[in-house]
Scaffold this motif. Structure first.
Motif, mmCIF file in Angstrom:
data_model
loop_
_atom_site.group_PDB
_atom_site.id
_atom_site.type_symbol
_atom_site.label_atom_id
_atom_site.label_comp_id
_atom_site.label_asym_id
_atom_site.label_seq_id
_atom_site.Cartn_x
_atom_site.Cartn_y
_atom_site.Cartn_z
ATOM 1 N N ASN A 102 55.462 -4.422 58.851
ATOM 2 C CA ASN A 102 56.902 -4.179 58.693
ATOM 3 C C ASN A 102 57.420 -4.722 57.368
ATOM 4 N N ALA A 103 56.960 -5.928 56.994
ATOM 5 C CA ALA A 103 57.392 -6.524 55.722
ATOM 6 C C ALA A 103 56.930 -5.679 54.545
ATOM 7 N N LEU A 104 55.685 -5.203 54.589
ATOM 8 C CA LEU A 104 55.167 -4.358 53.508
ATOM 9 C C LEU A 104 55.925 -3.033 53.439
ATOM 10 N N ALA A 105 56.198 -2.451 54.591
ATOM 11 C CA ALA A 105 56.919 -1.167 54.614
ATOM 12 C C ALA A 105 58.309 -1.309 54.001
ATOM 13 N N ILE A 106 58.990 -2.393 54.355
ATOM 14 C CA ILE A 106 60.325 -2.631 53.785
ATOM 15 C C ILE A 106 60.230 -2.818 52.272
ATOM 16 N N ALA A 107 59.216 -3.594 51.829
ATOM 17 C CA ALA A 107 59.040 -3.829 50.391
ATOM 18 C C ALA A 107 58.769 -2.535 49.642
ATOM 19 N N VAL A 108 57.946 -1.650 50.220
ATOM 20 C CA VAL A 108 57.637 -0.370 49.565
ATOM 21 C C VAL A 108 58.873 0.518 49.506
ATOM 22 N N ILE A 109 59.623 0.590 50.607
ATOM 23 C CA ILE A 109 60.840 1.419 50.627
ATOM 24 C C ILE A 109 61.852 0.920 49.588
ATOM 25 N N VAL A 110 62.033 -0.401 49.537
ATOM 26 C CA VAL A 110 62.960 -0.975 48.549
ATOM 27 C C VAL A 110 62.456 -0.711 47.134
ATOM 28 N N SER A 111 61.134 -0.807 46.922
ATOM 29 C CA SER A 111 60.556 -0.555 45.595
ATOM 30 C C SER A 111 60.802 0.877 45.153
ATOM 31 N N VAL A 112 60.588 1.818 46.064
ATOM 32 C CA VAL A 112 60.814 3.229 45.730
ATOM 33 C C VAL A 112 62.289 3.467 45.395
ATOM 34 N N GLY A 113 63.174 2.881 46.204
ATOM 35 C CA GLY A 113 64.608 3.023 45.937
ATOM 36 C C GLY A 113 65.003 2.440 44.598
ATOM 37 N N TRP A 114 64.459 1.255 44.290
ATOM 38 C CA TRP A 114 64.802 0.614 43.012
ATOM 39 C C TRP A 114 64.214 1.373 41.827
ATOM 40 N N THR A 115 63.011 1.942 42.012
ATOM 41 C CA THR A 115 62.412 2.744 40.950
ATOM 42 C C THR A 115 63.283 3.955 40.639
#
Length: 510
Positions: free
Chosen positions: A392-405
């Motif tokens: 769950n932590a990794l999934a949130i980090a990836v989603i936030v990373s994609v959004g920030w990118t």
């Protein structure tokens, strides 16, 4: 040429370029004027500058709170074979980005030109052979233009040293321009010094000094927590937790080095190449080790299997390739970086690092999915719970990373002239905060405690784990948990012809 030789040659060129970088002031060492439209141009620098602080100092000498641009020993040099004539003007123009429309013009709505043409001269708006510029309506007294010219037989012409005081916050640009085709072999020497009220850091970088100071403190707090837990439960520490200790240590060194790099740059005006290289290298090592640890945990290393088997070499190869790509990108992006403009070389170097990052993400989540399924099938509930939280932590980090990118791409595509330079520091700072937040989550999940060993690799659990894998590969249909095969039956399955050596090897290394 092999890929290894190509990479070695690339690293050699990068380090040769690094060693040639002398200072963070804008230095001009025999730079030639490039043809741009009907003008010949050298870009002298672009930086965000804050307005000078109010001062009681009435002297002409700058005080500590002043922001300025200073010309020092600017010399224009032409070859001897082109010295038998007097020249037109060689001009230096300084303008704030909001005044960019005051530079250049066109006659009768035609193509926009920087140098005054015969048609524009007839209209009386400029003098032929000079830069077209008009006074700014927003910033009285700007743009500022200075000029020199060559006398007959003169090989050099020197621009008088001067100081331009900055009284309005903005993105300032300096260009050296001439309009004389006979001076196409002209070169420029000297330097310009740009200073903000708080020091020599460019405006885009200035907030990062305090940011890295804060991040250094945050890593110290995290380190105190983690090292104290290690000391309390040193008998229960797992190899995985030793890897996390390494990442925290690397992070502490990276943040401290970035802070000292920016502090010295701000104090002296000269960026310390050695400190910058070490900061980039520590950061690259930290990112590489972090990704490798996450990948190994996703595969179940140290929790459900003792080794990675045949995948070890592939994991190491991916990590080494990512390190090289990220190191080269970091060095080009940071070492000797002065102007508040991103180089085009960065776009070429970003692609390999981005592709490798995407490959890491795909491999991590593929491995996590397989590990979760196996843990659920074997009813290892304690390990399953921690892996679900980790996923769950990794999934949130990836989603936030994609959004920030996506936001970063939008920010850069809409800020063509760097007008949002005061907010640009947030982009690199966000990535540091995100990686630190994920590290904190991992530290919370795998912190050393008296119950640490229940998450460790167990020989009995591994045997059940591997036996379940083998049986599933041989007979794809679901096997009820209560269906326990006798030893002879299991042995017959292993020696049968129903599975190839390649599949067995894949199972061992999965």
């Amino acid at each position: 040429m092999s890929s290894f030789e190509s990479m070695t040659a690339l690293l050699y060129l990068v380090f040769a370029w690094i060693l040639s970088t002398e200072a963070s002031v804008h230095e001009y060492a025999g730079e030639r004027f490039a043809s741009k439209g009907n003008a010949f141009v050298v870009h002298g620098g672009s930086e965000g500058l804050y307005s000078s602080l109010p001062s009681q100092n009435e002297s002409s000498m700058p005080s500590n709170g002043d922001a300025y641009i200073r010309f020092e020993k600017i010399i224009f040099r032409r070859p001897k074979e082109f010295s038998n004539f007097s020249s037109g003007l060689v001009q230096a123009i300084v303008f704030e980005v909001d005044d960019r429309e005051t530079i250049g013009g066109s006659a009768y709505g035609g193509q926009r030109a920087v140098c005054c043409t015969a048609d524009l001269a007839k209209l009386g708006v400029c003098s032929q052979g000079e830069i077209i510029h008009r006074p700014s309506t927003k910033n009285p007294g700007w743009p500022q233009v200075f000029h020199v010219s060559f006398d007959v037989d003169a090989l050099t012409s020197t621009l008088q040293s001067r100081l331009i005081l900055i009284k309005k916050t903005g993105m300032y640009n300096l260009y050296f321009i001439h309009c004389d085709p006979n001076l196409k072999e002209l070169v420029i020497e000297g330097k310009s010094i740009w200073k903000n009220p708080t020091g020599y850091l460019p405006g885009r970088m200035a907030p990062l000094l305090n940011f890295y100071g804060f991040m250094s403190f945050a890593f110290v707090i995290l380190g105190i927590f983690w090292f104290s837990q290690n000391a309390r439960f040193w008998k229960e520490v797992l190899p995985l937790q030793n890897c996390i200790t390494l990442v925290i240590t690397l992070g502490m060194f990276e943040m401290a080095l970035w802070y000292f790099d920016y502090a010295e740059f701000n104090e002296t005006g000269v960026r310390p190449t050695g400190t910058t290289v070490w900061a980039v290298t520590f950061g690259t090592v930290k990112r590489t080790v972090s990704r490798l640890i996450i990948l190994m945990v996703s595969m179940g290393y140290g929790v459900v299997r003792p080794t990675l088997g045949g995948l070890t070499s592939k994991v190491i190869m991916l990590g080494a390739t990512f390190f090289l790509a990220s190191e080269v990108l970091g060095l080009v992006e940071n070492v000797g970086a002065i102007s508040d403009l991103s180089g085009k070389a960065r776009l070429f170097l970003v692609v390999p690092a981005a592709i490798l990052d995407a490959f890491f993400i795909i491999w991590i989540f593929t491995s996590l999915s397989a590990t979760l399924n196996k843990l659920q099938a074997r009813r290892m509930l304690a390990k399953l719970d921690i892996y679900r939280k980790f996923t769950n932590a990794l999934a949130i980090a990836v989603i936030v990373s994609v959004g920030w990118t996506c936001y970063e791409l939008y920010f850069k595509s809409t800020d063509v002239y760097n007008e949002q330079w005061q907010n640009a520091w947030i982009i690199p700072a966000f990535w540091q905060v995100l990686s630190f937040s994920l590290l904190c989550v991992i530290c919370a999940l795998w912190a050393p405690s008296k119950n640490t060993m229940r998450y460790a690799y167990s020989e009995d659990a591994s045997e059940e784990f591997d036996k379940d894998d083998t049986l599933t590969l041989i007979k794809p249909s679901p096997i009820p948990s209560k269906d326990i095969r006798s030893p002879p039956e299991v042995r017959s399955l292993h020696v049968g012809n129903g599975v190839s050596n390649g599949e067995l090897e894949e199972d061992k290394t999965e």
